[in-house]
Design an enzyme around this catalytic site. Structure first.
Site, PDB file in Angstrom:
ATOM      1  N   HIS A  62      68.511  25.081  61.635  1.00 56.54           N
ATOM      2  CA  HIS A  62      69.780  25.177  62.350  1.00 56.54           C
ATOM      3  C   HIS A  62      70.967  25.367  61.417  1.00 56.54           C
ATOM      4  CE1 HIS A  62      67.461  22.070  64.901  1.00 56.54           C
ATOM      5  NE2 HIS A  62      67.203  23.278  65.362  1.00 56.54           N
ATOM      6  N   LYS A  72      76.360  19.208  55.596  1.00 61.21           N
ATOM      7  CA  LYS A  72      75.539  18.064  55.992  1.00 61.21           C
ATOM      8  C   LYS A  72      75.135  17.295  54.738  1.00 61.21           C
ATOM      9  CE  LYS A  72      73.408  20.525  59.871  1.00 61.21           C
ATOM     10  NZ  LYS A  72      72.166  21.135  60.366  1.00 61.21           N
ATOM     11  N   TYR A 132      71.882  12.000  59.223  1.00 58.89           N
ATOM     12  CA  TYR A 132      72.696  13.172  58.887  1.00 58.89           C
ATOM     13  C   TYR A 132      74.167  12.765  58.957  1.00 58.89           C
ATOM     14  CZ  TYR A 132      68.892  16.040  61.064  1.00 58.89           C
ATOM     15  OH  TYR A 132      67.727  16.631  61.446  1.00 58.89           O
ATOM     16  N   ASP A 168      63.413  25.538  68.985  1.00 54.47           N
ATOM     17  CA  ASP A 168      63.180  25.855  67.571  1.00 54.47           C
ATOM     18  C   ASP A 168      62.050  26.861  67.393  1.00 54.47           C
ATOM     19  OD1 ASP A 168      65.243  24.198  66.844  1.00 54.47           O
ATOM     20  OD2 ASP A 168      63.964  22.563  66.156  1.00 54.47           O
TER      21      ASP A 168
END
Length: 181
Positions: A62, A72, A132, A168
């Site tokens: 992603h 991130k 995250y 995904d």
């Protein structure tokens, strides 16, 4: 914190510098000033946690596009994962190149993922948990993704994929890309 630059400019593995004593140790896991001293974005808009029942589970790949590009900071807090990032910056000399890093609760390493890098990981253990820290809010209209098994990328996942979301698994395959034409 120790910053180890990867072959992909702007992407870092960040290791702890534990300060041990008779109780255990203390270590800083995040410092905006230290990130900024390395030219990295330190803003945090969201913190997310994912938990994976089964080893082999794959999440990703992603990223978000302008105006919601995101950085991130990824850390495995339980178990182990194989974390992969792909450079999606078309002007970059490492465009479409990737690296993979093993992040575990034991090594306590983190991976700093710059803007315009696709990110995904595979759980190497049952019960893998991942934290995250993300610089932008999730913006569905800016979300993009890559197929984990795209032949153009050639990512070698350590395990057979046991679980993956329908979304995904459905990202399109990249077409042959000619750079500089």
């Amino acid at each position: 914190m120790q910053f180890i630059e990867t072959k992909l400019k702007g992407a870092f593995i960040i290791d702890l510098e534990p300060r041990p004593d008779h109780r255990g140790f203390f270590a800083r896991t995040f410092c905006a000033q230290e990130l900024e001293n390395h030219g990295l974005k330190s803003a945090i808009a969201q913190c997310n946690l994912s938990f994976n029942y089964r080893k082999g589970t794959l999440r990703g790949m992603h990223y978000q596009t302008f105006p919601a590009t995101e950085t991130k900071l990824i850390r495995c807090t339980q178990g182990a994962i194989y974390d992969v990032i792909v450079d999606m910056r078309s002007e970059s000399p490492t465009f479409l190149q990737h690296i993979g890093v093993e992040l575990t609760a034991e090594n306590r390493s983190a991976l700093y993922v710059p803007e315009m890098f696709a990110h995904g990981y595979q759980a190497l253990t049952d019960g893998a948990e991942v934290l995250y820290q993300v610089s932008e809010f999730y913006t569905p209209g800016c979300e993009r993704g890559l197929r984990y098994d795209d032949p153009l990328l050639g990512i070698q996942w350590p395990l057979r994929v046991s679980e993956i979301s329908a979304k995904d698994a459905a990202w399109p395959i990249l077409q042959k890309i000619t750079v500089g034409v």
